[in-house]
Design a protein around this motif. Structure first.
Motif, PDB file in Angstrom:
ATOM      1  N   LEU A   1     -22.719  33.633  -9.331  1.00 47.66           N
ATOM      2  CA  LEU A   1     -22.070  33.588  -8.040  1.00 47.66           C
ATOM      3  C   LEU A   1     -22.756  32.523  -7.199  1.00 47.66           C
ATOM      4  N   MET A   2     -24.036  32.738  -7.387  1.00 48.02           N
ATOM      5  CA  MET A   2     -24.882  31.772  -6.490  1.00 48.02           C
ATOM      6  C   MET A   2     -24.849  30.166  -7.119  1.00 48.02           C
ATOM      7  N   GLY A   3     -24.842  30.175  -8.301  1.00 46.48           N
ATOM      8  CA  GLY A   3     -24.836  29.156  -8.967  1.00 46.48           C
ATOM      9  C   GLY A   3     -23.448  28.356  -8.874  1.00 46.48           C
ATOM     10  N   ALA A   4     -22.225  29.142  -8.829  1.00 46.50           N
ATOM     11  CA  ALA A   4     -21.041  28.482  -8.708  1.00 46.50           C
ATOM     12  C   ALA A   4     -21.012  27.984  -7.392  1.00 46.50           C
ATOM     13  N   ALA A   5     -21.621  28.554  -6.340  1.00 49.11           N
ATOM     14  CA  ALA A   5     -21.609  28.220  -4.810  1.00 49.11           C
ATOM     15  C   ALA A   5     -22.319  26.915  -4.756  1.00 49.11           C
ATOM     16  N   VAL A   6     -23.428  26.747  -5.417  1.00 45.10           N
ATOM     17  CA  VAL A   6     -24.292  25.562  -5.426  1.00 45.10           C
ATOM     18  C   VAL A   6     -23.469  24.393  -5.988  1.00 45.10           C
ATOM     19  N   ILE A   7     -22.618  24.678  -7.122  1.00 44.60           N
ATOM     20  CA  ILE A   7     -21.859  23.766  -7.669  1.00 44.60           C
ATOM     21  C   ILE A   7     -20.677  23.566  -6.824  1.00 44.60           C
ATOM     22  N   LEU A   8     -20.122  24.295  -6.343  1.00 43.72           N
ATOM     23  CA  LEU A   8     -18.805  24.005  -5.430  1.00 43.72           C
ATOM     24  C   LEU A   8     -19.278  23.376  -3.965  1.00 43.72           C
TER      25      LEU A   8
ATOM     26  N   MET B   1      -9.010  27.001  -0.572  1.00 47.63           N
ATOM     27  CA  MET B   1      -7.750  26.940  -1.505  1.00 47.63           C
ATOM     28  C   MET B   1      -8.496  27.037  -2.854  1.00 47.63           C
ATOM     29  N   THR B   2      -9.817  26.194  -3.232  1.00 48.69           N
ATOM     30  CA  THR B   2     -10.027  26.310  -4.603  1.00 48.69           C
ATOM     31  C   THR B   2     -10.487  27.755  -5.050  1.00 48.69           C
ATOM     32  N   ILE B   3     -10.987  28.480  -3.926  1.00 49.49           N
ATOM     33  CA  ILE B   3     -11.349  30.037  -4.432  1.00 49.49           C
ATOM     34  C   ILE B   3     -10.287  30.677  -4.705  1.00 49.49           C
ATOM     35  N   LEU B   4      -9.096  30.654  -4.132  1.00 43.17           N
ATOM     36  CA  LEU B   4      -7.911  31.203  -4.336  1.00 43.17           C
ATOM     37  C   LEU B   4      -7.271  30.886  -5.863  1.00 43.17           C
ATOM     38  N   VAL B   5      -7.334  29.701  -6.090  1.00 42.27           N
ATOM     39  CA  VAL B   5      -7.089  29.173  -7.540  1.00 42.27           C
ATOM     40  C   VAL B   5      -8.056  29.792  -8.564  1.00 42.27           C
ATOM     41  N   TYR B   6      -9.158  29.706  -8.220  1.00 38.73           N
ATOM     42  CA  TYR B   6     -10.087  30.470  -9.285  1.00 38.73           C
ATOM     43  C   TYR B   6      -9.861  32.123  -9.190  1.00 38.73           C
ATOM     44  N   ILE B   7      -9.796  32.500  -8.388  1.00 39.84           N
ATOM     45  CA  ILE B   7      -9.211  34.146  -8.702  1.00 39.84           C
ATOM     46  C   ILE B   7      -7.996  33.946  -9.274  1.00 39.84           C
ATOM     47  N   ALA B   8      -6.790  33.221  -9.175  1.00 40.81           N
ATOM     48  CA  ALA B   8      -5.722  33.441  -9.911  1.00 40.81           C
ATOM     49  C   ALA B   8      -5.967  32.853 -11.341  1.00 40.81           C
ATOM     50  N   ALA B   9      -6.910  32.187 -11.563  1.00 40.83           N
ATOM     51  CA  ALA B   9      -7.375  31.661 -12.657  1.00 40.83           C
ATOM     52  C   ALA B   9      -7.894  32.783 -13.667  1.00 40.83           C
TER      53      ALA B   9
END
Length: 107
Positions: free
Chosen positions: A94-101, A1-9
């Motif tokens: 993207l790797m940094g975002a994955a680590v944070i998420l 769900m969060t990924i979809l929110v990020y894509i829409a944002a």
């Protein structure tokens, strides 16, 4: 769900930011700023839907998706071909975002 929110944002933010660019750099009608501002407001609202206990973490993780979206915009909408440095930077983000998420959290 969060990924979809990020894509829409990302789409909403790019729409708003490009509206400002179009007015200031491409000489488009200032009326374009109205939907641009609405788009930026939608962007901010969407990020409140991201699953995160902290705004800073939600925004930091979103950064990787935002960079991916801009690279795609460059390629598809502006016909600019991303070079290896664009792609390397995007992958690092993207790797940094994955680590944070998805990094393990302790209470």
């Amino acid at each position: 769900m969060t990924i979809l929110v990020y894509i829409a944002a990302a789409l909403a933010e790019i729409g708003g930011c490009f509206a400002v660019w179009a007015v200031l750099r491409l000489g488009r009608s200032p009326w374009l700023l109205l939907p641009g501002l609405l788009s930026l407001a939608i962007f901010a609202w969407l990020l409140t839907l991201a699953q995160s206990d902290y705004a800073g973490r939600a925004y930091a993780a979103y950064g990787g998706i935002y960079i991916l979206a801009w690279i795609l915009w460059l390629w598809i909408m502006e016909s600019g071909r991303p070079d290896r440095w664009d792609l390397a930077g995007m992958l690092i983000c993207l790797m940094g975002a994955a680590v944070i998420l998805w990094g393990p959290r302790t209470a």
